[in-house]
Write a protein that holds these residues in place. Structure first.
Motif, short mmCIF file in Angstrom:
data_model
loop_
_atom_site.label_atom_id
_atom_site.label_comp_id
_atom_site.label_asym_id
_atom_site.label_seq_id
_atom_site.Cartn_x
_atom_site.Cartn_y
_atom_site.Cartn_z
N GLY A 83 -28.80 42.72 62.66
CA GLY A 83 -29.54 42.77 61.41
C GLY A 83 -28.68 42.64 60.17
O GLY A 83 -29.21 42.59 59.06
N SER A 84 -27.36 42.58 60.34
CA SER A 84 -26.46 42.45 59.20
C SER A 84 -25.94 41.01 59.11
O SER A 84 -26.19 40.19 59.98
CB SER A 84 -25.27 43.42 59.33
OG SER A 84 -24.30 42.90 60.23
N SER A 85 -25.17 40.74 58.07
CA SER A 85 -24.60 39.40 57.89
C SER A 85 -23.18 39.30 58.44
O SER A 85 -22.58 38.23 58.40
CB SER A 85 -24.59 39.04 56.40
OG SER A 85 -23.80 39.96 55.66
N ILE A 86 -22.64 40.40 58.96
CA ILE A 86 -21.27 40.39 59.48
C ILE A 86 -21.27 39.78 60.88
O ILE A 86 -22.01 40.25 61.76
CB ILE A 86 -20.69 41.81 59.52
CG1 ILE A 86 -20.66 42.42 58.12
CG2 ILE A 86 -19.28 41.80 60.13
CD1 ILE A 86 -20.28 43.88 58.10
N PRO A 87 -20.46 38.77 61.15
CA PRO A 87 -20.44 38.16 62.47
C PRO A 87 -19.60 38.95 63.48
O PRO A 87 -18.67 39.66 63.11
CB PRO A 87 -19.82 36.79 62.22
CG PRO A 87 -18.94 36.99 61.03
CD PRO A 87 -19.63 38.03 60.18
N LEU A 88 -19.99 38.79 64.75
CA LEU A 88 -19.33 39.45 65.85
C LEU A 88 -18.48 38.46 66.63
O LEU A 88 -18.97 37.42 67.08
CB LEU A 88 -20.37 40.06 66.79
CG LEU A 88 -19.89 40.66 68.12
CD1 LEU A 88 -19.04 41.89 67.86
CD2 LEU A 88 -21.08 41.01 69.01
N GLY A 89 -17.19 38.75 66.75
CA GLY A 89 -16.30 37.94 67.57
C GLY A 89 -16.02 38.65 68.89
O GLY A 89 -16.05 39.89 68.96
N ILE A 90 -15.73 37.89 69.93
CA ILE A 90 -15.50 38.46 71.26
C ILE A 90 -14.27 37.81 71.89
O ILE A 90 -14.20 36.58 71.97
CB ILE A 90 -16.70 38.23 72.19
CG1 ILE A 90 -17.99 38.80 71.58
CG2 ILE A 90 -16.44 38.84 73.57
CD1 ILE A 90 -19.25 38.36 72.30
N VAL A 91 -13.32 38.63 72.32
CA VAL A 91 -12.24 38.16 73.18
C VAL A 91 -12.38 38.95 74.48
O VAL A 91 -12.07 40.14 74.53
CB VAL A 91 -10.86 38.36 72.56
CG1 VAL A 91 -9.78 37.89 73.54
CG2 VAL A 91 -10.75 37.59 71.25
N PRO A 92 -12.89 38.33 75.53
CA PRO A 92 -13.23 39.08 76.75
C PRO A 92 -12.00 39.56 77.51
O PRO A 92 -11.06 38.80 77.74
CB PRO A 92 -14.02 38.05 77.58
CG PRO A 92 -13.58 36.72 77.07
CD PRO A 92 -13.27 36.91 75.63
N SER A 93 -12.04 40.84 77.89
CA SER A 93 -10.96 41.38 78.72
C SER A 93 -11.51 42.45 79.67
O SER A 93 -10.77 43.29 80.16
CB SER A 93 -9.85 41.98 77.86
OG SER A 93 -10.31 43.11 77.14
N GLY A 94 -12.84 42.40 79.89
CA GLY A 94 -13.47 43.39 80.74
C GLY A 94 -13.67 42.90 82.15
O GLY A 94 -13.08 41.92 82.59
#
Length: 302
Positions: A83-94
């Protein structure tokens, strides 16, 4: 007066993939700083402390939040940013990395995942759906991937208690152990206001395609179509279930006449004695209500 967000927040789960997350996190932070970006790196001794530190960093202002870890970290990011304007980045390590998989972010190649992240930071973020879930009248949480509410959730609960083996094989082993007590359940479903009752081995609600490290339970789900894919598997013998299960990894189980997928914007699901998981995280006991929210999340992805 408008202030300019200060750099990028990187939240690191040091215990992801049995300790691999810490090294990956350091690599991500180094690469972002080398690219000339201001970085606030967060790595706390407990998950609750990491949540608090990340929330505080977001309150101070940031241009992006990058999560280093698995689907649990992505779920945390979604719950902080939806719901916000901040983007989510992902570097997978799981272990599972199903959200990254669905977004086309490279797995098991940190350099490639960082390259995707850096490229995405130069472009407008990708806009995808997210889903809200909660007990009727209770607080709600967000998820991005798949909500498991049957045999798959029971397997998830067992797998999360296992320390070995790693990766997708852990879910396979957990599934084989739970087969000993496999039985159908009675479900009450309400899809876009239409109620039905059915016996089923499992019911999954997918905004994304996979869970458990690549099990394509809802292989045709799209992250940006404004719909949820509701998978219902009719009662099966153990032998029949074992025959269908290998097909889940390729998504070919949908051709079986005992497997059905329905699409809906809102889903109510109830069955006695079951607990649901979403993005690999424990949500709580049924009944639960799920609603897709189109365009709720901005992501740094291809």
């Amino acid at each position: 007066m408008t202030t300019t967000p200060r750099g990028i927040v990187v939240a690191i789960n040091p215990s992801a993939a049995f300790g691999r997350g810490s090294a990956v996190g350091a690599q991500v932070v180094s690469a972002l700083r080398t690219a000339g970006l201001e970085v606030t790196a967060l790595s706390e001794p407990s998950f609750d402390a990491l949540v608090a530190a990340t929330r505080h960093a977001l309150d101070l202002g940031t241009s992006a939040l990058v999560m280093v870890g698995g689907d649990g970290m992505v779920n945390l990011g979604a719950n902080l940013l939806a719901g916000s304007s901040i983007p989510l980045g992902i570097v997978p390590s799981g272990t599972g990395n199903d959200t990254a998989r669905g977004l086309g972010i490279p797995l098991d190649d940190t350099d490639a995942a960082i390259a995707v992240l850096l490229d995405a930071l130069t472009r407008p973020p990708r806009v995808i759906d997210a889903a809200r879930v909660g007990a009727p009248g209770g607080p709600q949480r967000w998820f991005v991937g798949v909500l498991a509410a049957g045999f798959d959730a029971v397997v998830n609960e067992r797998a999360n208690l296992m320390r070995w083996p790693r990766g997708r094989s852990r879910y396979t082993l957990a599934l084989l152990r739970e087969l000993a007590v496999l039985r159908p359940r009675r479900y009450r479903l309400v899809l876009d206001g239409v109620e039905s009752q059915t016996d089923a081995m499992l019911v999954s609600v997918g905004n994304n395609t996979s869970l458990g490290g690549g099990m394509l339970v809802t292989p045709n789900a799209l992250l940006d179509d404004g719909l949820l894919d509701v998978l219902v598997v009719q009662p099966l013998s153990r032998l029949a279930f074992l025959r269908i299960f290998p097909r889940v990894f390729k998504g070919t189980h949908l051709t079986d006449p005992r497997v059905a997928v329905h699409r809906a914007r809102t889903v109510s699901i109830d069955s006695e004695g079951l607990v649901a998981y979403a993005d690999g995280e424990r949500i709580g006991p049924l009944p639960l209500e799920v609603e897709v929210v189109p365009g709720a999340l901005r992501v740094l992805a291809p």
